[in-house]
Write an enzyme that holds these catalytic residues in place. Structure first.
Site, short mmCIF file in Angstrom:
data_model
loop_
_atom_site.label_atom_id
_atom_site.label_comp_id
_atom_site.label_asym_id
_atom_site.label_seq_id
_atom_site.Cartn_x
_atom_site.Cartn_y
_atom_site.Cartn_z
N HIS A 232 0.86 -1.18 0.00
CA HIS A 232 0.00 0.00 0.00
C HIS A 232 0.90 1.22 0.00
O HIS A 232 1.87 1.27 0.74
CB HIS A 232 -0.89 -0.03 1.26
CG HIS A 232 -2.03 0.93 1.20
ND1 HIS A 232 -1.85 2.29 1.26
CD2 HIS A 232 -3.36 0.73 1.10
CE1 HIS A 232 -3.04 2.89 1.20
NE2 HIS A 232 -3.97 1.96 1.10
N ARG B 219 -6.46 10.43 -0.15
CA ARG B 219 -6.29 10.87 -1.54
C ARG B 219 -7.64 10.98 -2.25
O ARG B 219 -7.86 11.90 -3.04
CB ARG B 219 -5.34 9.93 -2.28
CG ARG B 219 -3.88 10.17 -1.93
CD ARG B 219 -2.96 9.09 -2.48
NE ARG B 219 -3.10 7.84 -1.72
CZ ARG B 219 -3.15 6.63 -2.27
NH1 ARG B 219 -3.11 6.49 -3.58
NH2 ARG B 219 -3.25 5.57 -1.50
#
Lengths: 600, 247
Positions: free
Chosen positions: A236, A256
């Protein structure tokens, strides 16, 4: 020899995360006498840590969304290596599974009209993740846990399975021990659903907790079920890097999705330099267009920060290597300069508290320091898409422990929906199989039970010569995997990794644990280590074989994807401790699904 | 700042001792090291037999609750520097039987859970194919706070009533009932009332408020119980005054 505690069921589910609970509920609903076995307490499984949401093309925010778009996004995210049928079933059934959760009491964030709200995530064309703030996993596991308890399904908590027992190639039962007392327990059952999650604990820096030691992968493999796609490990892009004690802990992609951007030490929004050709057509190439996308998806393309996870993790890795990293060896994730403190606290409450409490950073005022962390394994037990059945009669797998659904890279949000869709399917089919068997069930052999008991007690026996400490061995294994089988791989390093794994396997034979069988963490780890060593070997073996770069497998010596490799899987089997590997062509996608990719 | 700190850890090994004992371990006093990091250091480096529960390290799984210097805490969120120069007392959670060292038996809570029907109760179920039950963000705000519970058991460890009467439903279970009672999609508050007005239900609570003080997620069980007592009193009164069918 002592008589062991014994139980008899139609279906035994190993693991009580999202997939295991959903499988148990389905098996119970299909009329099977069902038990759940889990190695930690009920409700503490890894699913509880999931943050972002469950991807489902409900079309609540973007009516143009449909299962076809979700299917296409999933396949492209996996670089077309996915089992197409799994990706199709997943996209088709996810909305119904989410609604079913609501039916059982789950709460979700809402649109002003009262519909389930959906959020943006990397690789998804539309805002698609049903979520509750950034604690979706907690709500999901609570809901499923309460449902399972309400249905009266038997739960064996803090109980670890060490062997799947077979009779003439078919599942006959399982052997395990109570963590609390150390006493052995035998389950007689014709159907087992593996739902044990992943393997993250073979790496040093990981978002995974202690449970993730590849138990189901190893149980399946030893029982005769092949694994596929083990070379694909998802790092990740955004794990915490500081302070050291929390290194690896996940920072949700929602940061994000909700507007956060990545910057290097020079303040540059560097993701614009890393847009691969494969995604050029759908990715914004200016900051202006990227910023416009959050509100107007028709006229703007998506920001490069929301490329699939493999792309972003590689980019961050390159920036750090080039000397443009943050003080503690990560890069910066900045949402403070882009959204109001109120917005951040409302949308990302857990992240706000996590950074405030664990790192003394106020994410509404300053950027976070983040770096890649081992998060998910795409590989797992090869299963039939429709039923979740493995190659071993009576053995099923669902969730992270199964392979194929996500191809070479999983999109964020596709895990929680995967658990629900395939947990249900595996549970139902395990129950149907047990029902069809009627009287003639496979029998647990006493010889196998005795052997399993002896193997489980091996760490207590004095193996002579040097005594190995299981904690030291685990640390050395993690260091080897992190250093030699990480995000960027080479032939030399992978070859070296396999040499070191052989040494570690040899050392593991001399593990010596102190104390008694009652709640003895050293003993538990010694047993888990056998699984970790086996799955680590599978990852390294497959990674060495695949001479290309694709999704969660990047080879510095073969930096591009190859068409030839794009048409096959690597299949791993084990016999007498030896891991073997073969190539297997992908299943062909039917024409009407092919078309979805030709329209581009 | 000193570079190490002493943990005074309660050990209990039922197979060899009849009473718990206290054992001292020196662990590094790293900046931002949690008590859990200290315990893991002991387990990995000093004594591999020390037993305790933990999982996520990020305050969401609710496994690592223990008593730290007398207070129920999630040890992943309790920092050694806050207890410097030490020593730091680490004991199992109060009010629960101890299995071994810092591990306690919490089966009682799991058994109580289903009695408050923690799921949406509808008079008429609607098929999933008809889509979701509508709920506005404002309706969600009404009960969302009570849904943050991570079943960490700190509130039970802090609750003096539960300490005296293990039959008491306890803070988290009542807050959970309230989470569904206040959910606009739910129609089951009447059924839950029958459970909660038992003496082991809400009336057991003497409003000490310790549960809310120790909750790491701001669930405010004490507030939930208070709010519910009011509802229960009104409903009970109504049930006396109105014929059963009109309730």
């Amino acid at each position: 020899m002592a008589e062991f505690e014994r139980h008899s069921y139609d279906v035994v589910v190993i693991g009580a995360g999202g997939a295991g609970l959903r499988a148990a509920i389905a098996a119970h609903d299909a009329g099977a006498r069902t038990a759940i076995i889990c190695k930690s307490l009920l409700g503490k499984a890894h699913t509880v840590m999931a943050e972002g949401g469950a991807a489902a093309a409900m079309g609540n925010l973007w009516p143009d969304d449909s299962w076809r778009v979700h299917f296409r996004d999933t396949m492209r995210g996996g670089k077309m290596l996915n089992n197409w049928r799994m990706a199709q079933l997943h996209a088709q059934e996810a909305p119904e599974r989410v609604l079913e959760l609501e039916e059982w009491g789950a709460l979700f964030d809402r649109t002003p009209d009262g519909l389930i709200s959906q959020r943006d995530f990397g690789g998804h064309r539309y805002a698609r993740l049903a979520h509750v703030g950034d604690r979706t996993g907690l709500e999901m596991i609570r809901t499923l846990q309460q449902r399972a308890v309400a249905l009266g399904i038997d739960v064996f908590m803090e109980c670890t399975v060490t062997e799947v027992l077979t009779d003439d190639g078919a599942v006959a039962g399982a052997f395990g021990y109570w963590r609390e007392s150390g006493r052995f327990i035998v389950f007689e059952t014709p159907s087992i659903v593996l739902a044990t999650g992943g393997i993250g604990k073979v790496y040093e820096v990981t978002s995974n907790s202690w449970e993730y030691t590849g138990d189901g992968h190893a149980l399946g493999l030893r029982a005769g079920a092949p694994l596929i796609n083990m070379e694909f490990v998802q790092f990740h892009p955004t794990g915490m890097v500081w302070p050291p004690s929390v290194r690896g802990i996940l920072v949700t992609e929602s940061v994000r999705g909700d507007g956060g951007v990545l910057k290097n030490s020079e303040g540059e929004r560097f993701m614009f330099n890393y847009i691969p050709d494969f995604f050029k057509a759908e990715t914004a190439d200016t900051e202006e267009e990227a910023d416009g996308w959050y509100d107007d998806k028709k006229n703007n393309r998506r920001p490069p920060e929301l490329l699939p996870r493999d792309e972003v993790a590689r980019a961050i890795n390159s920036e750090i290597k080039a000397g443009r990293g943050s003080p503690h060896g990560g890069v910066f994730l900045d949402i403070a300069s882009r959204r109001s403190p109120e917005f951040i606290q409302r949308r990302l409450p857990s992240m706000y508290h996590q950074f405030k409490e664990l790192a003394d950073v106020d994410i509404t005022a300053e950027p976070m320091e983040i770096g890649p962390t081992c998060h998910y394994v795409m590989g797992g037990v090869e299963v039939d898409a429709d039923t979740g059945a493995s190659a071993v009669t009576g053995l099923y797998a669902a969730g992270e422990v199964s392979g194929g659904m996500h191809g070479s890279n999983r999109l964020g949000g596709n895990s929680l929906s995967d658990l629900l869709v395939f947990g249900r399917r595996a549970g139902l089919n395990a129950a149907y199989y047990a029902g069809r068997l009627s009287e003639s069930r496979p029998q647990v052999s006493e010889r196998d039970v005795t052997a399993a008991g002896k193997a489980a007690l091996a760490p207590f026996s004095d193996a002579g010569r040097v005594d190995e400490n299981p904690y030291t061995l685990q640390k050395d294994l993690q260091a080897t995997m992190q250093r030699l089988v990480g995000i960027i791989r080479t032939r030399e390093e992978l070859t070296q990794a396999l040499v070191e794994l052989e040494t570690l396997k040899e050392r593991a034979k001399h593990i010596q644990v102190e104390g008694h069988r009652q709640y003895n963490p050293g003993w538990h780890l010694a047993l888990d280590l056998a699984n970790m060593l086996l799955v680590a070997e599978c990852v390294a073996t497959a990674a060495l074989e695949r001479e290309e770069s694709r999704g969660g497998h990047t080879r510095d010596d073969f930096p591009l994807p190859s068409e030839d490799w794009g048409s096959k899987n690597l299949v791993l089997t084990e016999k007498d401790g030896v891991v073997s590997l073969k190539h297997q062509p992908l299943q062909t996608m039917p024409g009407e699904l092919q078309q979805l990719f030709e329209e581009e | 700042m000193a570079d190490s700190i002493t943990l005074q850890v309660t050990r209990y090994r039922p197979e060899e001792e009849s009473e718990p004992t206290i054992q001292e371990y020196d662990v590094p006093l790293g900046r931002q090291w949690s008590v859990l990091d200290g315990l893991n250091y002991v387990k990995d480096q000093i004594d591999g037999t020390l037993s305790f529960r933990w999982s996520c390290r990020m305050g969401i799984c609710g496994s690592c609750g223990m008593t730290v210097n007398g207070e129920p805490k999630l040890t992943c969120g309790a920092f050694l520097t806050d207890y410097a120069p030490g020593p730091v007392r680490v004991e199992p959670l109060a009010n629960f039987p101890v299995i071994r060292d810092l591990v306690v038996e919490i089966g009682d809570f799991i058994r109580k859970l289903p009695s408050v029907q923690p799921w949406i109760v509808r008079e008429e179920e609607r098929p999933v194919s008809e889509g979701e039950y509508l709920q506005t963000p404002e309706e969600l705000d009404d009960y969302q706070q009570y849904s943050m519970c991570i079943n960490c058991m700190l509130c039970y460890a802090a609750c003096p009533v539960y300490g005296l009467d293990p039959e008491f439903m306890g803070p988290a279970a009542i807050a959970l009932a309230q989470r569904y009672n206040l959910d606009s999609r739910d129609e089951g508050s009447r059924e839950r009332l029958d459970v909660l007005i038992e003496h082991e239900g809400i009336w057991g609570c003497t409003f000490v408020g310790e549960c809310t003080a120790v909750c790491p997620k701001g669930v405010d069980p004490a507030g939930a119980i208070q709010r519910y007592k009011l509802t229960a009193a009104t409903e009970t009164l109504k049930s006396f005054l109105l014929p059963r069918g009109a309730r």
